[in-house]
Design a protein around this motif. Structure first.
Motif, PDB file in Angstrom:
ATOM      1  N   GLU A 288      54.122  48.226  37.451  1.00 20.26           N
ATOM      2  CA  GLU A 288      54.966  47.327  36.800  1.00 20.26           C
ATOM      3  C   GLU A 288      54.626  45.909  37.709  1.00 20.26           C
ATOM      4  O   GLU A 288      54.488  44.931  36.843  1.00 20.26           O
ATOM      5  CB  GLU A 288      56.492  47.427  36.762  1.00 20.26           C
ATOM      6  N   ILE A 289      54.713  45.885  38.814  1.00 18.75           N
ATOM      7  CA  ILE A 289      54.452  44.864  39.829  1.00 18.75           C
ATOM      8  C   ILE A 289      53.111  44.393  39.528  1.00 18.75           C
ATOM      9  O   ILE A 289      52.567  43.006  39.232  1.00 18.75           O
ATOM     10  CB  ILE A 289      54.569  45.060  41.374  1.00 18.75           C
ATOM     11  N   TYR A 292      52.668  42.575  36.102  1.00 16.20           N
ATOM     12  CA  TYR A 292      53.083  41.114  36.220  1.00 16.20           C
ATOM     13  C   TYR A 292      52.368  40.174  36.865  1.00 16.20           C
ATOM     14  O   TYR A 292      52.020  39.172  36.356  1.00 16.20           O
ATOM     15  CB  TYR A 292      54.531  41.186  36.963  1.00 16.20           C
ATOM     16  N   TYR A 293      51.567  40.530  37.919  1.00 20.29           N
ATOM     17  CA  TYR A 293      50.387  39.945  38.614  1.00 20.29           C
ATOM     18  C   TYR A 293      49.495  39.534  37.524  1.00 20.29           C
ATOM     19  O   TYR A 293      49.081  38.363  37.523  1.00 20.29           O
ATOM     20  CB  TYR A 293      49.955  40.763  39.827  1.00 20.29           C
ATOM     21  N   GLU A 295      49.366  39.324  34.329  1.00 16.77           N
ATOM     22  CA  GLU A 295      49.720  38.411  33.209  1.00 16.77           C
ATOM     23  C   GLU A 295      50.182  37.112  33.972  1.00 16.77           C
ATOM     24  O   GLU A 295      49.491  36.152  33.208  1.00 16.77           O
ATOM     25  CB  GLU A 295      51.216  38.772  32.704  1.00 16.77           C
ATOM     26  N   LYS A 296      50.350  36.824  35.020  1.00 13.21           N
ATOM     27  CA  LYS A 296      50.826  35.660  35.629  1.00 13.21           C
ATOM     28  C   LYS A 296      49.570  34.933  36.310  1.00 13.21           C
ATOM     29  O   LYS A 296      49.280  33.659  36.514  1.00 13.21           O
ATOM     30  CB  LYS A 296      51.843  35.598  36.702  1.00 13.21           C
ATOM     31  N   ARG A 384      61.085  40.693  42.518  1.00 16.45           N
ATOM     32  CA  ARG A 384      60.520  39.471  41.606  1.00 16.45           C
ATOM     33  C   ARG A 384      60.607  38.174  42.256  1.00 16.45           C
ATOM     34  O   ARG A 384      59.515  37.433  42.061  1.00 16.45           O
ATOM     35  CB  ARG A 384      61.413  39.659  40.432  1.00 16.45           C
ATOM     36  N   GLN A 387      57.500  37.918  44.282  1.00 11.31           N
ATOM     37  CA  GLN A 387      56.310  38.054  43.602  1.00 11.31           C
ATOM     38  C   GLN A 387      56.193  36.438  43.258  1.00 11.31           C
ATOM     39  O   GLN A 387      54.779  36.202  43.083  1.00 11.31           O
ATOM     40  CB  GLN A 387      56.220  39.120  42.573  1.00 11.31           C
ATOM     41  N   ASN A 388      57.173  36.060  42.508  1.00 11.32           N
ATOM     42  CA  ASN A 388      57.018  34.784  42.040  1.00 11.32           C
ATOM     43  C   ASN A 388      56.530  33.714  42.977  1.00 11.32           C
ATOM     44  O   ASN A 388      55.969  32.677  42.774  1.00 11.32           O
ATOM     45  CB  ASN A 388      58.273  34.288  41.221  1.00 11.32           C
TER      46      ASN A 388
END
Length: 401
Positions: A288-289, A292-293, A295-296, A384, A387-388
């Motif tokens: 999941e992490i 997210y990486y 995608e961003k 999160r 991560q952001n």
């Protein structure tokens, strides 16, 4: 905001009560070597990986060495492997007297390129040793086809990939033997060193069990008989069955093979049994992490990891590529974001292998990646918010440079 590449403290804190309870039991039993915790863990790993046999050992490097030796690979033999991995992969081949033959990797998956294997086969080739690097399985269909066509063994270095799947099969149970590491930074990490070997062949399991204990005792005898094609009717030791296996038994003073001292201890096994219960959850969180990486970061200057549709990666590391690697690493470090270079010098160019006469340019993809790749923080407990912060820092770098 300080963000380490890996934060073991968070995971340990969550499991603290369970681990203390397990350690108390081991200490109370005083059965510290090859006891019920090790036996239980071996069975649980075999079940988890859908393998018939799991043989624990002291570390992942020993798992590789023992595996190669159990297959009879020795001086004068050649083993095909990847140059883009941790040194232990090739070191194990050298330790049994064989020669590592390095094959270039794919730039997208970082794994060995099976289309390069055939051109390097010789009469000395005895095995292929693919590495499921960073948690992503290698192209095992092609590797297994080449092995079958040329009567070669396949040893899977799955030290970074426990729980990963190639199609519908977990790695470690596809080739003749699978090797795993429980070094603390791994997805399933001990509080020290630890290793495991998996196989579906009883013959290899018996040999491995003998090799890990100096080739001694009943395990050594069974291994000797299997290697030499003898029936298991040699002298069997009759001795008192001690509940505490730490107590000396006479059988261990009878040696049948030149083996190793490579045993997983009860303390590590007890900790790993607890962690194994959470491994699927942790691996899913890693995915999941990583998603997210992906995608961003897809619109940044970074090349994000490619994952084949045929595999399920467990994202041991999230390794990206940048043509400004050193600048970006330094920039992120100023933001207190830790990173890791994997691997700055390919194995074929290491000083230890200068005698194999590889030169710069021989394995272009591995050399290309060694200058461009680095890992971003990724572990199940990464928030999160953290991560952001990392993602925003990368966008800031791109804007600046």
């Amino acid at each position: 905001m300080q963000i380490p590449l890996l934060n073991l403290k968070r995971q340990t804190k969550i499991l603290n009560d369970e681990i203390i309870k397990a350690l108390d039991k081991v200490i109370s039993d005083t059965n510290f070597i090859m006891g019920t915790e090790v036996e239980g863990f071996e069975q649980e790993i075999a079940d988890f990986l859908d393998c018939k046999y799991a043989i624990s050992c002291a570390n992942g490097t020993d798992a590789l060495i023992l595996s190669l030796e159990s297959l009879g690979i020795t001086k004068g033999d050649e083993v095909i492997t990847t140059p883009f991995t941790f040194f232990a992969t090739a070191e194990a081949i050298s330790r049994v007297g064989a020669t590592p033959i390095f094959i270039d990797v794919r730039r997208d998956t970082y794994n060995i390129d099976p289309y390069q294997i055939k051109k390097h086969l010789t009469s000395k080739t005895k095995a292929i040793l693919p590495v499921h690097i960073f948690g992503q399985p290698a192209d095992m269909d092609k590797v297994m086809d080449i092995a079958k066509q040329n009567n070669l063994y396949v040893i899977e270095d799955a030290c970074q990939a426990i729980g990963a799947k190639y199609k519908d099969r977990k790695v470690g149970g596809i080739g003749d033997i699978g090797c795993f590491s429980f070094y603390p930074t791994k997805n399933l990490g001990a509080f020290g060193d630890g290793g495991m070997i998996t196989t579906n062949e009883k013959r290899l399991a018996l040999i491995l069990k003998g090799l890990r204990v100096h080739g001694s005792g009943n395990s050594g005898r069974k291994a000797y008989n299997v290697i030499n094609g003898l029936s298991d009717n040699e002298l069997k030791f009759k001795e008192t069955k001690y509940k505490n296996k730490t107590v000396s038994q006479s059988s261990k003073y009878y040696n049948y093979l030149i083996g190793y001292n490579s045993r997983l201890d009860e303390i590590q096994a007890s900790i790993l049994r607890i962690k194994l219960k959470y491994l699927d959850i942790w691996n899913q969180k890693r995915k999941e992490i990583a998603m997210y990486y992906n995608e961003k970061l897809k619109n940044t200057s970074l090349t994000i990891p490619y994952v084949s549709q045929d595999v399920k990666s467990v994202y041991h590391l999230f390794v990206v590529q940048s043509n400004k690697r050193e600048k970006m690493i330094n920039f992120l470090n100023e933001k207190e974001i830790s990173t890791g270079r994997y691997y700055p010098t390919s194995l074929h160019l290491q000083k230890a292998y200068h005698d194999l006469n590889y030169n710069v340019g021989d394995l272009k993809n591995a050399e290309y990646l060694s200058k461009r790749t680095f890992a971003l923080p990724l572990y199940p407990e990464l928030s999160r918010e953290e991560q952001n912060y990392i993602i925003e820092a990368i966008y800031e770098f791109d804007k600046k440079y």
